[in-house]
Design a protein around this motif. Structure first.
Motif, PDB file in Angstrom:
ATOM      1  N   ARG A  85       0.528  -1.496  -0.191  1.00 34.54           N
ATOM      2  CA  ARG A  85      -0.063   0.205   0.828  1.00 34.54           C
ATOM      3  C   ARG A  85       0.971   1.211  -0.378  1.00 34.54           C
ATOM      4  NH1 ARG A  85      -2.749  -2.979   3.436  1.00 34.54           N
ATOM      5  NH2 ARG A  85      -1.891  -2.435   5.151  1.00 34.54           N
ATOM      6  N   ALA A  86       1.967   0.975   1.086  1.00 30.38           N
ATOM      7  CA  ALA A  86       2.881   2.413   0.594  1.00 30.38           C
ATOM      8  C   ALA A  86       3.023   2.539  -0.753  1.00 30.38           C
ATOM      9  CB  ALA A  86       4.375   2.240   1.870  1.00 30.38           C
ATOM     10  N   TYR A  87       3.673   1.872  -1.204  1.00 30.84           N
ATOM     11  CA  TYR A  87       4.606   1.669  -2.548  1.00 30.84           C
ATOM     12  C   TYR A  87       3.221   2.708  -3.412  1.00 30.84           C
ATOM     13  CZ  TYR A  87       6.552  -0.144  -7.368  1.00 30.84           C
ATOM     14  OH  TYR A  87       6.290   0.173  -8.430  1.00 30.84           O
ATOM     15  N   ALA A  88       2.101   1.895  -3.791  1.00 30.47           N
ATOM     16  CA  ALA A  88       0.758   2.513  -3.661  1.00 30.47           C
ATOM     17  C   ALA A  88       0.486   3.574  -3.994  1.00 30.47           C
ATOM     18  CB  ALA A  88       0.014   1.689  -4.195  1.00 30.47           C
ATOM     19  N   GLY A  89       0.732   4.160  -2.990  1.00 31.98           N
ATOM     20  CA  GLY A  89       0.624   5.421  -2.593  1.00 31.98           C
ATOM     21  C   GLY A  89      -1.120   5.696  -1.476  1.00 31.98           C
ATOM     22  N   LEU A  90      -1.147   4.817  -0.845  1.00 33.57           N
ATOM     23  CA  LEU A  90      -2.400   4.325   0.002  1.00 33.57           C
ATOM     24  C   LEU A  90      -2.390   4.108   1.482  1.00 33.57           C
ATOM     25  CD1 LEU A  90      -4.057   1.828  -2.739  1.00 33.57           C
ATOM     26  CD2 LEU A  90      -5.107   4.036  -2.545  1.00 33.57           C
ATOM     27  N   ASP A  91      -3.078   4.157   2.125  1.00 33.98           N
ATOM     28  CA  ASP A  91      -2.897   4.172   4.065  1.00 33.98           C
ATOM     29  C   ASP A  91      -3.910   3.018   3.841  1.00 33.98           C
ATOM     30  OD1 ASP A  91      -5.705   5.049   3.405  1.00 33.98           O
ATOM     31  OD2 ASP A  91      -5.170   6.677   4.953  1.00 33.98           O
ATOM     32  N   GLN A  92      -3.860   2.511   5.205  1.00 37.73           N
ATOM     33  CA  GLN A  92      -4.373   0.957   5.468  1.00 37.73           C
ATOM     34  C   GLN A  92      -6.330   1.504   5.378  1.00 37.73           C
ATOM     35  OE1 GLN A  92      -4.114   1.140  10.113  1.00 37.73           O
ATOM     36  NE2 GLN A  92      -4.954   2.706   9.953  1.00 37.73           N
ATOM     37  N   TYR A  93      -6.417   2.709   4.673  1.00 36.26           N
ATOM     38  CA  TYR A  93      -7.736   2.337   4.680  1.00 36.26           C
ATOM     39  C   TYR A  93      -7.764   2.344   3.110  1.00 36.26           C
ATOM     40  CZ  TYR A  93      -8.003   2.985  10.227  1.00 36.26           C
ATOM     41  OH  TYR A  93      -8.541   2.929  11.168  1.00 36.26           O
ATOM     42  N   ARG A  94      -7.267   2.319   2.740  1.00 33.96           N
ATOM     43  CA  ARG A  94      -7.182   2.770   0.944  1.00 33.96           C
ATOM     44  C   ARG A  94      -7.257   4.062   0.385  1.00 33.96           C
ATOM     45  NH1 ARG A  94      -5.639  -2.286  -0.598  1.00 33.96           N
ATOM     46  NH2 ARG A  94      -6.906  -4.356   0.355  1.00 33.96           N
ATOM     47  N   ARG A  95      -7.131   5.302   0.958  1.00 33.68           N
ATOM     48  CA  ARG A  95      -7.373   6.615   1.459  1.00 33.68           C
ATOM     49  C   ARG A  95      -5.712   7.020  -0.088  1.00 33.68           C
ATOM     50  NH1 ARG A  95      -9.646   8.887   6.067  1.00 33.68           N
ATOM     51  NH2 ARG A  95      -7.319   7.649   6.987  1.00 33.68           N
ATOM     52  N   PRO A  96      -6.054   7.784  -0.653  1.00 34.66           N
ATOM     53  CA  PRO A  96      -4.468   8.941  -0.813  1.00 34.66           C
ATOM     54  C   PRO A  96      -3.519   9.179  -0.139  1.00 34.66           C
ATOM     55  CG  PRO A  96      -6.461   8.560  -2.552  1.00 34.66           C
ATOM     56  CD  PRO A  96      -6.746   8.741  -1.431  1.00 34.66           C
ATOM     57  N   VAL A  97      -2.149   8.944  -0.398  1.00 37.01           N
ATOM     58  CA  VAL A  97      -1.253   9.381   0.558  1.00 37.01           C
ATOM     59  C   VAL A  97       0.357   9.457  -0.121  1.00 37.01           C
ATOM     60  CG1 VAL A  97      -2.379   8.220   3.569  1.00 37.01           C
ATOM     61  CG2 VAL A  97      -0.241   7.126   1.914  1.00 37.01           C
ATOM     62  N   GLU A  98       1.079   9.615   0.268  1.00 43.35           N
ATOM     63  CA  GLU A  98       2.308  10.028  -0.208  1.00 43.35           C
ATOM     64  C   GLU A  98       3.123   8.893  -0.440  1.00 43.35           C
ATOM     65  OE1 GLU A  98       6.718  12.281  -0.003  1.00 43.35           O
ATOM     66  OE2 GLU A  98       4.716  12.790   1.775  1.00 43.35           O
ATOM     67  N   VAL A  99       3.504   8.564  -2.077  1.00 43.25           N
ATOM     68  CA  VAL A  99       4.155   6.936  -2.027  1.00 43.25           C
ATOM     69  C   VAL A  99       5.206   7.028  -1.247  1.00 43.25           C
ATOM     70  CG1 VAL A  99       5.227   6.110  -3.601  1.00 43.25           C
ATOM     71  CG2 VAL A  99       3.292   7.025  -4.406  1.00 43.25           C
ATOM     72  N   ARG A 100       5.490   5.881  -0.897  1.00 47.60           N
ATOM     73  CA  ARG A 100       6.415   5.392   0.412  1.00 47.60           C
ATOM     74  C   ARG A 100       7.558   4.723   0.119  1.00 47.60           C
ATOM     75  NH1 ARG A 100       1.830   6.439   2.758  1.00 47.60           N
ATOM     76  NH2 ARG A 100       2.398   4.503   4.039  1.00 47.60           N
ATOM     77  N   GLY A 101       8.370   4.328   0.615  1.00 47.46           N
ATOM     78  CA  GLY A 101       8.974   2.432   0.268  1.00 47.46           C
ATOM     79  C   GLY A 101       9.702   2.241  -0.710  1.00 47.46           C
ATOM     80  N   VAL A 102       9.861   3.173  -1.695  1.00 46.32           N
ATOM     81  CA  VAL A 102      10.726   2.210  -3.080  1.00 46.32           C
ATOM     82  C   VAL A 102      11.886   1.724  -3.146  1.00 46.32           C
ATOM     83  CG1 VAL A 102      10.629   3.253  -5.338  1.00 46.32           C
ATOM     84  CG2 VAL A 102       8.520   3.940  -4.332  1.00 46.32           C
ATOM     85  N   GLN A 103      12.854   2.941  -2.608  1.00 44.52           N
ATOM     86  CA  GLN A 103      13.878   2.325  -2.395  1.00 44.52           C
ATOM     87  C   GLN A 103      14.173   1.521  -1.419  1.00 44.52           C
ATOM     88  OE1 GLN A 103      13.609   5.125  -1.021  1.00 44.52           O
ATOM     89  NE2 GLN A 103      13.569   6.270  -3.125  1.00 44.52           N
ATOM     90  N   GLU A 104      13.494   0.588  -0.643  1.00 44.69           N
ATOM     91  CA  GLU A 104      13.313  -0.668  -0.048  1.00 44.69           C
ATOM     92  C   GLU A 104      12.615  -1.584  -0.540  1.00 44.69           C
ATOM     93  OE1 GLU A 104      11.616   2.574   1.588  1.00 44.69           O
ATOM     94  OE2 GLU A 104      13.434   2.585   2.948  1.00 44.69           O
ATOM     95  N   LEU A 105      11.973  -1.653  -1.503  1.00 45.59           N
ATOM     96  CA  LEU A 105      11.400  -2.702  -2.470  1.00 45.59           C
ATOM     97  C   LEU A 105      12.532  -2.993  -3.588  1.00 45.59           C
ATOM     98  CD1 LEU A 105       8.814  -3.904  -3.270  1.00 45.59           C
ATOM     99  CD2 LEU A 105       7.925  -2.466  -4.786  1.00 45.59           C
ATOM    100  N   ALA A 106      12.837  -1.747  -4.354  1.00 44.51           N
ATOM    101  CA  ALA A 106      14.227  -1.864  -5.001  1.00 44.51           C
ATOM    102  C   ALA A 106      15.470  -2.449  -4.352  1.00 44.51           C
ATOM    103  CB  ALA A 106      14.477  -0.479  -4.611  1.00 44.51           C
ATOM    104  N   LYS A 107      15.549  -2.657  -3.312  1.00 45.49           N
ATOM    105  CA  LYS A 107      16.949  -3.120  -2.177  1.00 45.49           C
ATOM    106  C   LYS A 107      16.509  -4.471  -2.292  1.00 45.49           C
ATOM    107  CE  LYS A 107      19.145  -3.478   1.539  1.00 45.49           C
ATOM    108  NZ  LYS A 107      20.078  -2.792   2.880  1.00 45.49           N
ATOM    109  N   GLY A 108      15.258  -4.537  -1.953  1.00 46.92           N
ATOM    110  CA  GLY A 108      14.253  -6.485  -1.894  1.00 46.92           C
ATOM    111  C   GLY A 108      14.402  -6.275  -3.133  1.00 46.92           C
TER     112      GLY A 108
END
Length: 150
Positions: free
Chosen positions: A25-48
């Motif tokens: 959800r963070a990578y998709a720019g969604l919060d826990q309720y599926r509302r739009p938020v800022e995209v996060r966690g891209v570097q961690e996902l890329a590293k993985g």
């Protein structure tokens, strides 16, 4: 018979499938309720995703790289994936989410294969070889380019 491209695509599909829901959800720019938020966690996902290729030597023209060296390129590729596709991967409909993850894996693997050449390490996998560094040096030699140190 599976090709190297199939292996790479499958590795990325698995990474995307086993990603924790909050990270997806963070990578998709969604919060826990599926509302739009800022995209996060891209570097961690890329590293993985980059770490998934630990059993490969990765060639960028003549330079041999280890998997962490491709993380910046994977990061760029992840940012290039349309936000709608990333959000579809979070859909409650499992088939729609699976289809979106497969499409994302196809985009990422196509970009990686267009940029790099992957060479499996002989008789080595990242999970079963006690000294990956030594195996890499034996097969590809020390100091073969700037990406040869980990």
């Amino acid at each position: 018979m599976r090709t190297l491209a199939d292996e790479i695509g499958t590795a990325i599909e698995v990474d995307l499938a086993v990603m924790p829901p909050h990270q997806r959800r963070a990578y998709a720019g969604l919060d826990q309720y599926r509302r739009p938020v800022e995209v996060r966690g891209v570097q961690e996902l890329a590293k993985g995703i980059a770490e998934s290729f630990g059993a490969f030597a990765i060639f960028d023209v003549e330079t041999v790289l280890r998997s962490p060296a491709i993380a910046p390129f994977v990061t760029q590729t992840l940012y290039a994936i349309p936000l709608e596709l990333r959000r579809a991967a979070c859909d409650r409909d499992r088939l729609k989410a699976e289809g979106a993850r497969k499409e994302m894996a196809r985009i990422i693997s196509a970009a990686l294969l267009a940029r790099y050449h992957f060479e499996p390490l002989k008789h080595v996998s990242a999970s079963c070889h006690p000294n990956w560094e030594q195996a890499f040096e034996q097969q590809f030699g020390a100091g073969r380019g700037e990406g040869s140190s980990r």
